[in-house]
Motif scaffolding. Structure first.
Motif, mmCIF file in Angstrom:
data_model
loop_
_atom_site.group_PDB
_atom_site.id
_atom_site.type_symbol
_atom_site.label_atom_id
_atom_site.label_comp_id
_atom_site.label_asym_id
_atom_site.label_seq_id
_atom_site.Cartn_x
_atom_site.Cartn_y
_atom_site.Cartn_z
ATOM 1 N N GLY A 16 0.814 -1.216 0.000
ATOM 2 C CA GLY A 16 0.000 0.000 0.000
ATOM 3 C C GLY A 16 0.840 1.255 0.000
ATOM 4 N N ASN A 17 1.899 1.300 0.804
ATOM 5 C CA ASN A 17 2.761 2.481 0.851
ATOM 6 C C ASN A 17 3.518 2.665 -0.459
ATOM 7 N N GLU A 18 3.918 1.563 -1.075
ATOM 8 C CA GLU A 18 4.585 1.669 -2.375
ATOM 9 C C GLU A 18 3.642 2.238 -3.419
ATOM 10 N N ARG A 19 2.384 1.847 -3.361
ATOM 11 C CA ARG A 19 1.415 2.382 -4.317
ATOM 12 C C ARG A 19 1.202 3.880 -4.090
ATOM 13 N N LEU A 20 1.247 4.331 -2.842
ATOM 14 C CA LEU A 20 1.153 5.769 -2.575
ATOM 15 C C LEU A 20 2.282 6.527 -3.247
ATOM 16 N N VAL A 21 3.490 5.999 -3.133
ATOM 17 C CA VAL A 21 4.652 6.661 -3.735
ATOM 18 C C VAL A 21 4.548 6.652 -5.256
ATOM 19 N N LEU A 22 4.162 5.518 -5.834
ATOM 20 C CA LEU A 22 4.017 5.441 -7.289
ATOM 21 C C LEU A 22 2.949 6.407 -7.789
ATOM 22 N N ALA A 23 1.828 6.498 -7.061
ATOM 23 C CA ALA A 23 0.752 7.411 -7.466
ATOM 24 C C ALA A 23 1.209 8.858 -7.414
ATOM 25 N N ALA A 24 2.069 9.202 -6.446
ATOM 26 C CA ALA A 24 2.562 10.578 -6.330
ATOM 27 C C ALA A 24 3.440 10.961 -7.504
ATOM 28 N N LEU A 25 4.014 9.968 -8.199
ATOM 29 C CA LEU A 25 4.924 10.236 -9.312
ATOM 30 C C LEU A 25 4.242 10.158 -10.673
ATOM 31 N N ARG A 26 2.911 9.939 -10.685
ATOM 32 C CA ARG A 26 2.237 9.802 -11.975
ATOM 33 C C ARG A 26 2.307 11.103 -12.775
ATOM 34 N N GLY A 27 2.153 10.968 -14.077
ATOM 35 C CA GLY A 27 2.125 12.148 -14.942
ATOM 36 C C GLY A 27 3.486 12.747 -15.226
ATOM 37 N N GLY A 28 4.585 11.979 -15.031
ATOM 38 C CA GLY A 28 5.910 12.484 -15.352
ATOM 39 C C GLY A 28 6.504 13.391 -14.300
ATOM 40 N N VAL A 29 5.920 13.418 -13.086
ATOM 41 C CA VAL A 29 6.422 14.269 -12.010
ATOM 42 C C VAL A 29 7.757 13.735 -11.504
ATOM 43 N N VAL A 30 8.675 14.630 -11.152
ATOM 44 C CA VAL A 30 9.951 14.274 -10.524
ATOM 45 C C VAL A 30 9.963 14.871 -9.125
ATOM 46 N N LEU A 31 10.106 14.023 -8.105
ATOM 47 C CA LEU A 31 10.074 14.483 -6.725
ATOM 48 C C LEU A 31 11.258 13.936 -5.944
ATOM 49 N N SER A 32 11.814 14.761 -5.063
ATOM 50 C CA SER A 32 12.855 14.291 -4.157
ATOM 51 C C SER A 32 12.216 13.412 -3.085
ATOM 52 N N ARG A 33 13.044 12.725 -2.333
ATOM 53 C CA ARG A 33 12.518 11.877 -1.265
ATOM 54 C C ARG A 33 11.795 12.718 -0.210
ATOM 55 N N ALA A 34 12.327 13.915 0.073
ATOM 56 C CA ALA A 34 11.671 14.800 1.041
ATOM 57 C C ALA A 34 10.308 15.237 0.528
ATOM 58 N N GLU A 35 10.213 15.551 -0.779
ATOM 59 C CA GLU A 35 8.936 15.967 -1.360
ATOM 60 C C GLU A 35 7.942 14.808 -1.381
ATOM 61 N N LEU A 36 8.441 13.589 -1.628
ATOM 62 C CA LEU A 36 7.568 12.418 -1.582
ATOM 63 C C LEU A 36 7.021 12.212 -0.172
ATOM 64 N N SER A 37 7.852 12.446 0.837
ATOM 65 C CA SER A 37 7.404 12.334 2.220
ATOM 66 C C SER A 37 6.286 13.330 2.506
ATOM 67 N N ALA A 38 6.478 14.583 2.042
ATOM 68 C CA ALA A 38 5.460 15.607 2.272
ATOM 69 C C ALA A 38 4.177 15.305 1.494
ATOM 70 N N THR A 39 4.315 14.781 0.280
ATOM 71 C CA THR A 39 3.151 14.503 -0.571
ATOM 72 C C THR A 39 2.336 13.324 -0.057
ATOM 73 N N THR A 40 3.022 12.266 0.364
ATOM 74 C CA THR A 40 2.326 11.039 0.776
ATOM 75 C C THR A 40 1.968 11.015 2.255
ATOM 76 N N GLY A 41 2.642 11.861 3.053
ATOM 77 C CA GLY A 41 2.422 11.833 4.496
ATOM 78 C C GLY A 41 3.186 10.724 5.197
ATOM 79 N N LEU A 42 4.057 10.039 4.456
ATOM 80 C CA LEU A 42 4.864 8.958 5.040
ATOM 81 C C LEU A 42 6.138 9.526 5.644
ATOM 82 N N PRO A 43 6.663 8.926 6.705
ATOM 83 C CA PRO A 43 7.931 9.393 7.274
ATOM 84 C C PRO A 43 9.066 9.303 6.256
ATOM 85 N N LYS A 44 10.052 10.174 6.393
ATOM 86 C CA LYS A 44 11.163 10.193 5.440
ATOM 87 C C LYS A 44 11.900 8.862 5.404
ATOM 88 N N THR A 45 12.075 8.242 6.561
ATOM 89 C CA THR A 45 12.789 6.960 6.589
ATOM 90 C C THR A 45 12.009 5.884 5.836
#
Length: 409
Positions: A16-45
Motif C-alpha cells: 500500500g505504501n509503495e502504491r502511494l509513492v508510485l501514485a505521487a509520481l504519476r504524470g511524469g512528475v519528478v520528486l525528491s525523497r523529502a517531497e515524496l514524504s510531504a506529498t504522501t504523508g509517510l515518514p522520510k525513513t
C-alpha cells in the motif's frame, strides 16, 4: 528515435505504501525523497526504504536534472525520483470534428513524429479509422519503427463517449440499424468503440477516451494545470467540450459522460440538439470559432483568421469573443459553485483569442457567483495548444501500464 528500453512496471506485488509513492509520481512528475514524504504523508525513513526497493525492481529511476534546478543551497543537490518508462513509444490517434492527428510519442512526452490531415466533413467511421491508421504508420515510419511496435495506443474521440459502447447520443437500436442502415450515417460517427478495430489492426493494448478529457490530462500533467488538483478544462476549437480534473484525477462520472459542456442548456426552447434537448451550447454556438467565421464576416473566416484579428486588436472580433465568453461563463458559474475548482483552463488553440474570451467569462462568473468563490477561480489559457491531447494520451497510456490502484487517471 525510439527511447532506450526500460523494464516495464510490474502490475502486482506492491504494498500500500509503495502504491502511494508510485501514485505521487504519476504524470511524469519528478520528486525528491523529502517531497515524496510531504506529498504522501509517510515518514522520510519509510520513503527512503520504499525508494530503494522500487529502484531495485526497476519501477522508478533516479532523475537529477529537475532536482538540481530545485536545489537552492550549497553542496550536492538531492536527487529526484521518476516513474520508469515502460519502453518504446505511445501510438496516439486523435480525431476532432475537423482534423485527424497521429503521433508517435515518448513516455516522457517527447513528440517523436507527428502527422495531421483535414477530414473535410467526412463522418464515415471506418474510412476515417483507416485514414488515421495510415497516418499513424507514416508517423512511426519517421522513427524507424511501426505502430505495431508501440507499447500502447490511445484514441481520442470527439463525442459524448462511453467506453465499450461508442457515442451515446443518436444511438440506433440493432434492429433499426439493420432495417434502415442509412440512419448510421445520419447520426454521424463513432457509433461504436474504435478500440477493437485498432487493437486487431495493431496487436497492442489500446484505449479510447473523449478528446476533451485527453486535453485536460495533458494540461494537468504538462501544461497550465500542473500543480492544480481541481480544474475544469474547456475545449472550444474543433468542437465544444470539457474535461474535469477533481482531486487530482480525471472525473468521468456515470457512464464516462461527465464534462459534456456542449449539452448544457443555455437557451430555453432553443434549437433542437442531437441529444434530444433544446438550446444546448452545441446547438446554439455550433463549432464556435467556425460559426463566428461563417455568420459574422463578409466572407468565411478560419480559426486562424479569428486568432489573427484578435491579436491585432480588431474591435469587432474582440467584442464577439468577449460576448461568447460571457455566455460560456454563465453556463459554468453554477458548475463552479457546486465544484469550487481552482481554475478554468480554456483551449490553448484559441491563441490570441483567449484573452478577450476570458475577459467576458470573468465578467459573467464575477456577477453570477458568490464573490468569495469567484475570486478563488483562476481563468487561464491552455499552455499546450494542439499538443494537449497528445500529452494527455501519454498520461492515460502510462496509467494503463500501472497497477490499477496507482494509475491515478
Amino acid at each position: 528515435m525510439t527511447p532506450p528500453d526500460v523494464p516495464a512496471i510490474p502490475s502486482h506485488g506492491t504494498t500500500g505504501n509503495e502504491r502511494l509513492v508510485l501514485a505521487a509520481l504519476r504524470g511524469g512528475v519528478v520528486l525528491s525523497r523529502a517531497e515524496l514524504s510531504a506529498t504522501t504523508g509517510l515518514p522520510k525513513t519509510t520513503v527512503t526504504g520504499i525508494a530503494n526497493r522500487l529502484l531495485q525492481r526497476g519501477m522508478v529511476v533516479e532523475h537529477t536534472a529537475d532536482a538540481g534546478r530545485r536545489h537552492q543551497g550549497r553542496g550536492r543537490p538531492a536527487s529526484g525520483l521518476a516513474l520508469a518508462d515502460p519502453g518504446g513509444l505511445v501510438a496516439v490517434l486523435s480525431f476532432s470534428h475537423t482534423t485527424i492527428r497521429a503521433a508517435a510519442v515518448g513516455w516522457d512526452g517527447t513528440l517523436a513524429a507527428y502527422r495531421a490531415i483535414d477530414i473535410h466533413g467526412d463522418r464515415d467511421q471506418q474510412r476515417l479509422t483507416d485514414q488515421g491508421l495510415s497516418l499513424l504508420a507514416e508517423a512511426f515510419a519517421e522513427t524507424g519503427s511501426t505502430p505495431e511496435q508501440a507499447g500502447f495506443a490511445v484514441i481520442g474521440v470527439p463525442a459524448a463517449f462511453e467506453q465499450g459502447v461508442g457515442a451515446v447520443f443518436g444511438q440506433v437500436p440493432d434492429a433499426t440499424r439493420k432495417a434502415v442502415p442509412e440512419l448510421e450515417k445520419l447520426f454521424g460517427w463513432f457509433r461504436s468503440d474504435p478500440v477493437p478495430t485498432v487493437t486487431e489492426r495493431l496487436g497492442i493494448p489500446a484505449m479510447a477516451e473523449n478528446y476533451a478529457n485527453l486535453a485536460a490530462l495533458g494540461e494537468a500533467t504538462a501544461g497550465a494545470g500542473r500543480g492544480l488538483d481541481d480544474f475544469i478544462y474547456i475545449k472550444l476549437v474543433e468542437g465544444v467540450g470539457a474535461g474535469l480534473i477533481l482531486g487530482g484525477r480525471l472525473h468521468r462520472g456515470a457512464r464516462g459522460l461527465a464534462g459534456e459542456l456542449a449539452h448544457v442548456q443555455v437557451v430555453r426552447n432553443g434549437r433542437w440538439c442531437l441529444c434530444g434537448s433544446r438550446g444546448c451550447l452545441a446547438a446554439t454556438y455550433g463549432g464556435f470559432m467556425e460559426s463566428i467565421g461563417r455568420s459574422t464576416y463578409p466572407r468565411p473566416l478560419s480559426a486562424a483568421d479569428i486568432r489573427g484579428l484578435a491579436a491585432v486588436g480588431e474591435v469587432g472580433t474582440r467584442r464577439i469573443l468577449a460576448d461568447l465568453g460571457r455566455g460560456f461563463g454563465r453556463a459554468l458559474a453554477d458548475v463552479c459553485v457546486m465544484l469550487s475548482p481552482e481554475a478554468i483552463i480554456v483551449d490553448g488553440m484559441l491563441g490570441a483569442a483567449a484573452e478577450p474570451f476570458l475577459t467576458g467569462m470573468r465578467d459573467a462568473i464575477d456577477h453570477r457567483m458568490p464573490s468569495v468563490m469567484a475570486q478563488a477561480v483562476q481563468l487561464l489559457p491552455g499552455a499546450l495548444g494542439e499538443r494537449a491531447e497528445m500529452l494527455g494520451a501519454v498520461a492515460l497510456a502510462r496509467a494503463g501500464q500501472l497497477p490499477a490502484a496507482t494509475a491515478g487517471w
